[in-house]
Design a protein around this motif. Structure first.
Motif, PDB file in Angstrom:
ATOM      1  N   PHE A   1       0.834  -1.207   0.000  1.00  0.00           N
ATOM      2  CA  PHE A   1       0.000   0.000   0.000  1.00  0.00           C
ATOM      3  C   PHE A   1       0.869   1.258   0.000  1.00  0.00           C
ATOM      4  O   PHE A   1       0.438   2.317  -0.428  1.00  0.00           O
ATOM      5  N   ARG A   2       2.098   1.122   0.502  1.00  0.00           N
ATOM      6  CA  ARG A   2       2.989   2.290   0.597  1.00  0.00           C
ATOM      7  C   ARG A   2       3.433   2.762  -0.781  1.00  0.00           C
ATOM      8  O   ARG A   2       3.789   3.915  -0.967  1.00  0.00           O
ATOM      9  N   ALA A   3       3.431   1.838  -1.753  1.00  0.00           N
ATOM     10  CA  ALA A   3       3.933   2.180  -3.088  1.00  0.00           C
ATOM     11  C   ALA A   3       3.022   3.167  -3.807  1.00  0.00           C
ATOM     12  O   ALA A   3       3.466   3.888  -4.699  1.00  0.00           O
ATOM     13  N   THR A   4       1.766   3.224  -3.403  1.00  0.00           N
ATOM     14  CA  THR A   4       0.806   4.075  -4.122  1.00  0.00           C
ATOM     15  C   THR A   4       1.241   5.539  -4.123  1.00  0.00           C
ATOM     16  O   THR A   4       1.209   6.216  -5.145  1.00  0.00           O
ATOM     17  N   SER A   5       1.666   6.026  -2.950  1.00  0.00           N
ATOM     18  CA  SER A   5       1.974   7.459  -2.838  1.00  0.00           C
ATOM     19  C   SER A   5       3.140   7.869  -3.753  1.00  0.00           C
ATOM     20  O   SER A   5       3.269   9.037  -4.095  1.00  0.00           O
ATOM     21  N   GLU A   6       3.963   6.906  -4.155  1.00  0.00           N
ATOM     22  CA  GLU A   6       5.110   7.244  -5.019  1.00  0.00           C
ATOM     23  C   GLU A   6       4.667   7.623  -6.430  1.00  0.00           C
ATOM     24  O   GLU A   6       5.303   8.412  -7.098  1.00  0.00           O
ATOM     25  N   LYS A   7       3.579   7.017  -6.891  1.00  0.00           N
ATOM     26  CA  LYS A   7       3.164   7.245  -8.273  1.00  0.00           C
ATOM     27  C   LYS A   7       1.811   7.945  -8.413  1.00  0.00           C
ATOM     28  O   LYS A   7       1.535   8.530  -9.450  1.00  0.00           O
ATOM     29  N   CYS A   8       0.982   7.854  -7.386  1.00  0.00           N
ATOM     30  CA  CYS A   8      -0.408   8.330  -7.488  1.00  0.00           C
ATOM     31  C   CYS A   8      -0.467   9.836  -7.774  1.00  0.00           C
ATOM     32  O   CYS A   8       0.281  10.616  -7.182  1.00  0.00           O
ATOM     33  N   ILE A   9      -1.360  10.227  -8.698  1.00  0.00           N
ATOM     34  CA  ILE A   9      -1.519  11.656  -9.019  1.00  0.00           C
ATOM     35  C   ILE A   9      -2.876  12.169  -8.498  1.00  0.00           C
ATOM     36  O   ILE A   9      -3.314  13.240  -8.876  1.00  0.00           O
ATOM     37  N   THR A  10      -3.511  11.329  -7.665  1.00  0.00           N
ATOM     38  CA  THR A  10      -4.862  11.618  -7.128  1.00  0.00           C
ATOM     39  C   THR A  10      -5.814  12.122  -8.209  1.00  0.00           C
ATOM     40  O   THR A  10      -6.515  13.111  -8.027  1.00  0.00           O
ATOM     41  N   CYS A  11      -5.807  11.427  -9.329  1.00  0.00           N
ATOM     42  CA  CYS A  11      -6.719  11.800 -10.408  1.00  0.00           C
ATOM     43  C   CYS A  11      -8.149  11.409 -10.064  1.00  0.00           C
ATOM     44  O   CYS A  11      -9.109  11.967 -10.602  1.00  0.00           O
ATOM     45  N   GLY A  12      -8.288  10.387  -9.189  1.00  0.00           N
ATOM     46  CA  GLY A  12      -9.622   9.966  -8.766  1.00  0.00           C
ATOM     47  C   GLY A  12     -10.269   8.946  -9.683  1.00  0.00           C
ATOM     48  O   GLY A  12     -11.417   8.563  -9.475  1.00  0.00           O
ATOM     49  N   ALA A  13      -9.539   8.488 -10.714  1.00  0.00           N
ATOM     50  CA  ALA A  13     -10.140   7.526 -11.652  1.00  0.00           C
ATOM     51  C   ALA A  13     -10.512   6.226 -10.937  1.00  0.00           C
ATOM     52  O   ALA A  13     -11.538   5.619 -11.223  1.00  0.00           O
TER      53      ALA A  13
ATOM     54  N   TYR B   1      -1.193  15.820 -10.847  1.00  0.00           N
ATOM     55  CA  TYR B   1      -2.283  15.667 -11.804  1.00  0.00           C
ATOM     56  C   TYR B   1      -2.231  16.788 -12.843  1.00  0.00           C
ATOM     57  O   TYR B   1      -2.405  16.549 -14.041  1.00  0.00           O
ATOM     58  N   LEU B   2      -1.942  18.018 -12.381  1.00  0.00           N
ATOM     59  CA  LEU B   2      -1.843  19.149 -13.323  1.00  0.00           C
ATOM     60  C   LEU B   2      -0.717  18.906 -14.327  1.00  0.00           C
ATOM     61  O   LEU B   2      -0.858  19.181 -15.518  1.00  0.00           O
ATOM     62  N   GLN B   3       0.396  18.365 -13.812  1.00  0.00           N
ATOM     63  CA  GLN B   3       1.512  18.071 -14.713  1.00  0.00           C
ATOM     64  C   GLN B   3       1.110  16.990 -15.714  1.00  0.00           C
ATOM     65  O   GLN B   3       1.461  17.044 -16.894  1.00  0.00           O
ATOM     66  N   PHE B   4       0.359  15.992 -15.204  1.00  0.00           N
ATOM     67  CA  PHE B   4      -0.114  14.911 -16.061  1.00  0.00           C
ATOM     68  C   PHE B   4      -0.972  15.472 -17.196  1.00  0.00           C
ATOM     69  O   PHE B   4      -0.798  15.143 -18.368  1.00  0.00           O
ATOM     70  N   ILE B   5      -1.875  16.399 -16.840  1.00  0.00           N
ATOM     71  CA  ILE B   5      -2.756  17.025 -17.837  1.00  0.00           C
ATOM     72  C   ILE B   5      -1.939  17.893 -18.794  1.00  0.00           C
ATOM     73  O   ILE B   5      -2.147  17.894 -20.000  1.00  0.00           O
ATOM     74  N   SER B   6      -0.966  18.589 -18.203  1.00  0.00           N
ATOM     75  CA  SER B   6      -0.121  19.469 -19.002  1.00  0.00           C
ATOM     76  C   SER B   6       0.606  18.674 -20.087  1.00  0.00           C
ATOM     77  O   SER B   6       0.700  19.086 -21.241  1.00  0.00           O
TER      78      SER B   6
END
Lengths: 71, 721
Positions: free
Chosen positions: B619-631, B679-684
């Motif tokens: 579960f700890r690995a999520t915070s390394e990659k997650c962009i909290t996009c909410g999908a 997430y903003l960077q992802f969208i960018s």
């Protein structure tokens, strides 16, 4: 096949044993874990307790079960 | 649609498609369909009440009114067909809030609850224990099992075998958490019976005061029946009292929980053997309307070896353990050999040691890995000094006069016999040896004693010597006579007997009220969904299964004091918090797929979701990659994975486990809440140079659009020429 507690199994066919009831037909194809094997005399004829994923825990004839190969 | 799709879900899908297609042009038909869809959706979400199904039946009849067009009648026929064929499933959804096929996502049950033969709502009571609400936890358990304390100490725990946490590290210690809660509630005087119904004028006789019989008695008493229990022994509990030694299950635990059942008005007649001290005819004359047989399997098999009947010190383990439980504390001998490999053999050996035997051995004809006894019991026996002789086949008990001097054995090897893939022990020629012994205890299995049962003359017995029942109702072939426990299954588990007793009580109630019996055993009931406990991902991953504190070995070799001393309170609360709350997350894996395949992020390392081939979970690995996009959260039907924004923080949580936590950013222009920088960077990245001019600023969509428009007007005016 001799089953041990914790073995992963599949109910792969109906049994002709008298202990097989009609509702157990719904279990064919289910996977599960042996939770209580024949605890006393390793009798292949004994009914053994199996926990089936999503189907509950039941005592089934051993000839309806086969082991699921582990990776 | 697959034939195995849950019919409730199938109805929801059918009606949704019919309404969306526009084919239902008749306003009345459309109105009826919408109302049925609404009611069926409520059933599929666990919000259906007792009148939902009859309301649907009435609405379906409206499709067939005289002036109804053909389209209405066709829809009515299809729905009527589904509901008539699968009425039991609809009723089960309403009554149990459980959809075992997982098609009605919110009703998908947890594997531990489904594994429990008594169907206890495990995630609910673990949550309550984690919060320190022990008495409430016991109240939840006793809805399905009147012996939480007993089972907390000796259950074979099929729930732990199916525990999803085991696919990450080790299963939650469900069994002992139950014992802790029961002991604490009892100590606090908070272990109470729920309110029972008034006496309904009907009486049921239960034969046998073991776990199956007393469970049936408890639930029947709760339903308002007058219950009398006939028991041949001078004590209650059956095998749990006279078959399980006190160092595993103290007598007081049984006494206290039986007292709770007696408090409901259940009468237990001790020292009363059915068929001898009281007859079926006499009980019928006393006005009993139904009978429940739970006589257990107390007869021991003979070993069939020479010398077995020759010496008084050849004892069967069932009788030996019973005599000890009833107060005979004489050692069977100085050198005791126990024959067998199950839990009863281990119990007999450890009991002999505590009674003063100098040396105790267990002779078992197969190897250690094939021993059916619990591994913990075997290890504890070894710690206490019990010796094991594996691959040992007993041949003859030898001695002089009435005294045993030894057990002649032959060494065995395991060989597959022709036509079988099963390894069988085969004697090795010339490998004979003798184990010194002055007492031999046989523990090779038990069977049901038919004595006294002749009065149930219409009751069938199976070829295994057990009572034949329909397992959905535990009803025998004799009307009004029900049975459960070892008498039906052969020697089995306590929790199976309890589950069978509970099922039989419900079936007896149906029988006495002329309600048809179910086709298959009732599904476990999901009583409640407790809110999950908030916990960090690193804490959830690093909480470890605690070691069970044990009594010191010297005392274990000499006294019947309880061996497992139990966890302290802090360990219990932490252990309960390890539960993954599989009653909320049904492990469909949609969140993982969306994150990996649709968003290309792959932040959810949930390898435990695969039943057959689990992979790494962290579960700890999520915070390394997650962009909290909410999908993931948007695609979770059960709201097991959610995004919450509170106190200036945005959190991604899976059943209370915080997978990612970020400070909320605000728009520099208008102060509106922004998605995460990641997430903003992802969208960018996705939108390329369109937002290039404003990429270094924190802006909401609105302000970004305004600014982009301004920049575009200034730098890229449209040339109308």
């Amino acid at each position: 096949m001799q089953f041990q507690r914790g073995d992963k199994i599949e109910v792969y066919k109906k049994s002709k044993d008298e202990a097989w009831e009609l509702y157990m037909d719904d279990f064919v194809g289910s996977h599960g874990i042996i939770t209580d094997p024949d605890t006393t005399i390793n009798d292949p004829d004994a009914l053994i307790e199996v926990s089936l994923d999503g189907k509950g825990t039941h005592r089934l004839p051993q000839d309806s079960l086969k082991p699921v190969d582990q990776p | 649609m697959a034939e195995k799709t849950c019919p409730v879900r199938k109805t929801v899908i059918y009606l949704s498609e019919q309404i969306a297609s526009g084919l239902l042009t008749d306003p009345k038909g459309r109105r009826i369909s919408e109302q049925i869809l609404h009611l069926t959706e409520e059933i599929a979400e666990g919000a259906g009440g007792a009148k939902h199904l009859s309301a649907i039946d009435s609405l379906i009849e409206e499709y067939f009114d005289d002036k109804s067009p053909l389209q209405n009648r066709d829809t009515g026929k299809i729905l009527k067909g589904i509901i008539n064929k699968h009425r039991e499933v609809f009723v089960s959804h309403v009554e149990t809030k459980n959809c075992p096929s997982h098609d009605c996502g919110k009703l998908a049950p947890s594997p531990c609850q489904m594994a429990c033969p008594a169907g206890i709502d495990i995630p609910t009571y673990l949550s309550l224990i984690a919060e320190g609400k022990d008495a409430q936890a016991i109240e939840v358990i006793r809805r399905d099992n009147p012996f939480p304390w007993v089972c907390g100490l000796i259950c074979t725990r099929p729930c732990e075998m199916m525990c999803v946490r085991a696919r990450i590290d080790t299963p939650v210690a469900i069994k002992f958490l139950k014992a802790f809660a029961a002991e604490r509630a009892m100590s606090d005087r908070a272990y109470k019976n729920p309110g029972k119904k008034d006496f309904n004028g009907k009486k049921v006789c239960v034969v046998g005061a073991g776990p199956g019989g007393l469970s049936a008695a408890y639930y029947l008493a709760m339903m308002g029946y007058g219950v009398k229990v006939i028991e041949a022994l001078p004590v209650p509990g059956g095998m749990i009292m006279v078959g399980i030694p006190r160092y595993r299950l103290p007598r007081e635990v049984i006494d206290r929980e039986v007292a709770m059942i007696e408090e409901l008005g259940v009468q237990i007649s001790y020292n009363t053997r059915f068929g001898k001290d009281i007859t079926f005819k006499e009980l019928k004359l006393e006005g009993y309307n139904a009978f429940f047989i739970a006589i257990g399997a107390h007869k021991a098999w003979d070993m069939g070896i020479k010398g077995e009947k020759k010496f008084p010190k050849v004892i069967d383990a069932v009788k030996f353990l019973k005599d000890v439980a009833l107060g005979d504390h004489h050692a069977p001998g100085k050198h005791v050999v126990v024959i067998g490999g199950g839990n009863v053999a281990i119990d007999a050996a450890r009991t002999s040691l505590r009674l003063g035997a100098q040396k105790v051995s267990i002779a078992y004809r197969r190897s250690r890995t094939q021993m059916p006894a619990d591994i913990e019991e075997v290890e504890q026996a070894e710690e206490e000094g019990i010796e094991f002789a594996f691959l040992t086949i007993p041949k003859e008990i030898v001695g002089e006069n009435d005294m045993i001097t030894g057990l002649d054995c032959v060494k065995a090897e395991l060989i597959k016999k022709k036509g079988s893939d099963r390894l069988a022990p085969v004697p090795i020629l010339g490998k004979d040896f003798t184990i010194k012994a002055d007492a031999v205890i046989s523990a090779i299995g038990q069977y049901v004693d038919h004595e006294g049962m002749q009065a149930f003359d219409q009751m069938n017995w199976t070829r295994r010597g057990t009572i034949e029942v329909n397992h959905a109702s535990m009803e025998t072939t004799m009307p009004g006579v029900f049975a459960a426990g070892d008498a039906v299954s052969g020697p089995a588990t306590v929790i199976e007997a309890i589950g069978g007793g509970k099922r039989a009580a419900e079936a007896i109630d149906r029988h006495l009220n002329n309600i048809p019996q179910p086709r298959m055993p009732k599904l476990p009931i999901r009583y409640n969904i407790e809110s999950p406990i908030e916990i960090s991902a690193s804490r959830k991953m690093t909480l470890k299964h605690p070691e069970m504190p044990m009594l010191n070995v010297d005392r274990r070799r000499t006294m019947f004091q309880q061996v497992e001393l139990g966890y302290d309170e802090e360990s219990v609360r932490k252990e309960a918090a390890r539960c993954l709350r599989c009653d909320i997350c049904r492990r469909c894996g949609k969140c993982v797929e969306v994150c990996r395949d649709k968003m290309g992020i792959d932040a959810l390392e949930f390898g435990y979701m695969d039943f057959d081939n689990p992979t790494q979970t962290d579960f700890r690995a999520t915070s390394e990659k997650c962009i909290t996009c909410g999908a993931c959260a948007a695609n979770c039907e059960n709201k097991a994975i959610v995004i919450e924004e509170t106190d200036g923080q945005r959190m991604l949580k899976l059943c209370g486990t915080i997978l990612n936590k970020q400070d909320i950013q605000y728009c520099e222009e208008c102060n509106a809440i922004l998605p995460s920088i990641e997430y903003l960077q992802f969208i960018s990245q996705k939108t390329g140079n369109v937002t290039k001019a404003i990429e270094n600023r924190l802006l909401c969509n609105n302000c970004q659009r305004k600014l982009s428009a301004k920049i575009n007007v200034e730098t890229r005016p449209v040339n109308l020429k």
